[in-house]
Motif scaffolding. Structure first.
Motif, PDB file in Angstrom:
ATOM      1  N   ALA A  28      24.260  53.060  41.816  1.00  0.00           N
ATOM      2  CA  ALA A  28      23.089  52.193  41.674  1.00  0.00           C
ATOM      3  C   ALA A  28      22.007  52.579  42.677  1.00  0.00           C
ATOM      4  O   ALA A  28      20.808  52.637  42.345  1.00  0.00           O
ATOM      5  CB  ALA A  28      23.494  50.727  41.864  1.00  0.00           C
ATOM      6  N   GLU A  29      22.405  52.863  43.923  1.00  0.00           N
ATOM      7  CA  GLU A  29      21.439  53.273  44.935  1.00  0.00           C
ATOM      8  C   GLU A  29      20.842  54.640  44.623  1.00  0.00           C
ATOM      9  O   GLU A  29      19.674  54.902  44.900  1.00  0.00           O
ATOM     10  CB  GLU A  29      22.090  53.292  46.316  1.00  0.00           C
ATOM     11  N   ASN A  50      20.353  55.848  41.614  1.00  0.00           N
ATOM     12  CA  ASN A  50      19.352  55.605  40.570  1.00  0.00           C
ATOM     13  C   ASN A  50      18.042  55.128  41.184  1.00  0.00           C
ATOM     14  O   ASN A  50      16.950  55.549  40.778  1.00  0.00           O
ATOM     15  CB  ASN A  50      19.865  54.559  39.574  1.00  0.00           C
ATOM     16  N   LYS A  51      18.155  54.257  42.170  1.00  0.00           N
ATOM     17  CA  LYS A  51      16.963  53.743  42.847  1.00  0.00           C
ATOM     18  C   LYS A  51      16.262  54.864  43.613  1.00  0.00           C
ATOM     19  O   LYS A  51      15.032  54.965  43.602  1.00  0.00           O
ATOM     20  CB  LYS A  51      17.379  52.615  43.799  1.00  0.00           C
ATOM     21  N   GLY A  54      14.151  56.926  41.345  1.00  0.00           N
ATOM     22  CA  GLY A  54      13.032  56.277  40.677  1.00  0.00           C
ATOM     23  C   GLY A  54      13.318  55.739  39.297  1.00  0.00           C
ATOM     24  O   GLY A  54      12.382  55.529  38.505  1.00  0.00           O
ATOM     25  N   PHE A  55      14.579  55.504  38.968  1.00  0.00           N
ATOM     26  CA  PHE A  55      14.886  54.978  37.646  1.00  0.00           C
ATOM     27  C   PHE A  55      14.313  53.584  37.433  1.00  0.00           C
ATOM     28  O   PHE A  55      14.024  53.193  36.288  1.00  0.00           O
ATOM     29  CB  PHE A  55      16.404  54.950  37.419  1.00  0.00           C
ATOM     30  N   GLU A  56      14.115  52.815  38.492  1.00  0.00           N
ATOM     31  CA  GLU A  56      13.547  51.473  38.328  1.00  0.00           C
ATOM     32  C   GLU A  56      12.159  51.540  37.699  1.00  0.00           C
ATOM     33  O   GLU A  56      11.802  50.701  36.865  1.00  0.00           O
ATOM     34  CB  GLU A  56      13.488  50.763  39.682  1.00  0.00           C
ATOM     35  N   ASP A  57      11.376  52.561  38.084  1.00  0.00           N
ATOM     36  CA  ASP A  57      10.060  52.748  37.481  1.00  0.00           C
ATOM     37  C   ASP A  57      10.184  53.110  35.998  1.00  0.00           C
ATOM     38  O   ASP A  57       9.407  52.627  35.155  1.00  0.00           O
ATOM     39  CB  ASP A  57       9.304  53.850  38.231  1.00  0.00           C
ATOM     40  N   TRP A 100      12.631  52.253  33.964  1.00  0.00           N
ATOM     41  CA  TRP A 100      13.048  51.058  33.226  1.00  0.00           C
ATOM     42  C   TRP A 100      11.900  50.063  33.064  1.00  0.00           C
ATOM     43  O   TRP A 100      11.765  49.430  32.031  1.00  0.00           O
ATOM     44  CB  TRP A 100      14.238  50.402  33.948  1.00  0.00           C
ATOM     45  N   GLU A 101      11.066  49.939  34.108  1.00  0.00           N
ATOM     46  CA  GLU A 101       9.917  49.045  34.005  1.00  0.00           C
ATOM     47  C   GLU A 101       8.923  49.569  32.975  1.00  0.00           C
ATOM     48  O   GLU A 101       8.345  48.805  32.193  1.00  0.00           O
ATOM     49  CB  GLU A 101       9.230  48.924  35.371  1.00  0.00           C
ATOM     50  N   ARG A 119      10.216  48.715  29.576  1.00  0.00           N
ATOM     51  CA  ARG A 119      10.027  47.298  29.253  1.00  0.00           C
ATOM     52  C   ARG A 119       8.601  47.013  28.834  1.00  0.00           C
ATOM     53  O   ARG A 119       8.345  46.226  27.915  1.00  0.00           O
ATOM     54  CB  ARG A 119      10.393  46.430  30.465  1.00  0.00           C
TER      55      ARG A 119
END
Length: 286
Positions: free
Chosen positions: A265-266, A268-269, A272-275, A277-278, A281
């Motif tokens: 999970a870290e 992925n963060k 830049g996977f959070e960007d 996924w956003e 969305r």
């Protein structure tokens, strides 16, 4: 564009401790640690990209593409290895301009003969002092910003002795180097002598298993050094972790609890996977 924070730290006499990075994973992890600089190691970059020794085999093009991407993806000022400048005086000018355009903040150029070798391995030979002085003058003249720093390294200690290394370092400073780097002194006493006799910001190379004793940042600052790099720490750590993990998998057929892993999970963060996924969305319905 060079980052002015490195020059400002030098002028303020703030000690600069820089870990060695050799790919984007190591650079992204180091960039989170609040160091004053990152050091792009030639040894590690050549090893990770080509799987070959640091023996003058990588070209300017091999290095600039990887260094440029590291600079692009990080926020910390980058000091980057440029070997001998990849050739003669015209090559040095081209290299300095290319590194500066890529956003590097400090370039390290050494006085070895081509093909060069890692500074903590044997059989290194250096070019005449006058030839390196010309390289330093060209490098200083080629940069467009005073925030882009020239680190001039001499490898002469091993073959020609400490006095000659100090003589060369003084000459390179006089020629326009912002920082001088006497490679591979062989005792703390020699490091102290270097600091006492050279009136310039000094660069220490702390190589795990190398020719120079490992000293703490506090001790190096006390001796009079301005910058310390730990170029091998990253790739030696990764090598040890991979060797242990892959052997564990071979023996057990699965990852055992003995293996310490970076959180998926870290990771992925980190990448830049959070960007991503956003973005998905926001635009999935378009």
């Amino acid at each position: 564009m060079a980052d002015p924070r490195l020059r400002q730290a030098l002028e303020a006499k703030d000690f600069i401790l820089a870990p060695g990075v050799f790919d984007l994973i190591s650079a992204l992890i180091a960039d989170r640690q609040d160091f004053k600089a990152l050091y792009v190691t030639g040894y590690g970059t050549v090893a990770s990209y080509l799987g070959l020794p640091d023996a003058g085999l990588a070209t300017y093009r091999d290095m600039i593409e990887r260094i440029g991407q590291i600079v692009k993806m990080t926020k910390t000022p980058v000091i980057a290895d440029a070997d001998t400048g990849y050739g003669g005086l015209l090559n040095v000018r081209h290299t300095v301009r290319g590194y500066e355009d890529a956003g590097v903040t400090a370039i390290q150029i050494e006085d070895q003969e081509f093909p060069k070798k890692c500074g903590h391995t044997p059989n290194r030979r250096v070019i005449p002092l006058e030839d390196m002085v010309r390289k330093v003058k060209v490098a200083s003249d080629a940069r467009s910003s005073r925030d882009f720093l020239i680190v001039a390294r001499t490898d002469s200690r091993t073959s020609l002795g400490l006095d000659e290394a100090i003589r060369r370092a003084d000459a390179y400073r006089e020629a326009g180097a912002d920082v001088v780097f006497v490679e591979s002194p062989e005792s703390e006493e020699e490091m102290k002598t270097v600091a006492e006799r050279i009136q310039a910001p000094l660069f220490a190379n702390m190589v795990n298993g190398g020719r120079t004793p490992l000293l703490s940042a506090d001790r190096l600052k006390e001796l009079g050094y301005a910058i310390a790099i730990h170029p091998a720490l990253g790739f030696l750590s990764v090598g040890a972790a991979l060797d242990k993990s892959f052997k564990d998998l071979k023996v057990n057929g699965i990852t055992s609890p003995d293996i310490d892993l970076y959180s998926f999970a870290e990771f992925n963060k980190l990448l830049g996977f959070e960007d991503v996924w956003e973005f998905e969305r926001r635009f999935a319905e378009i």
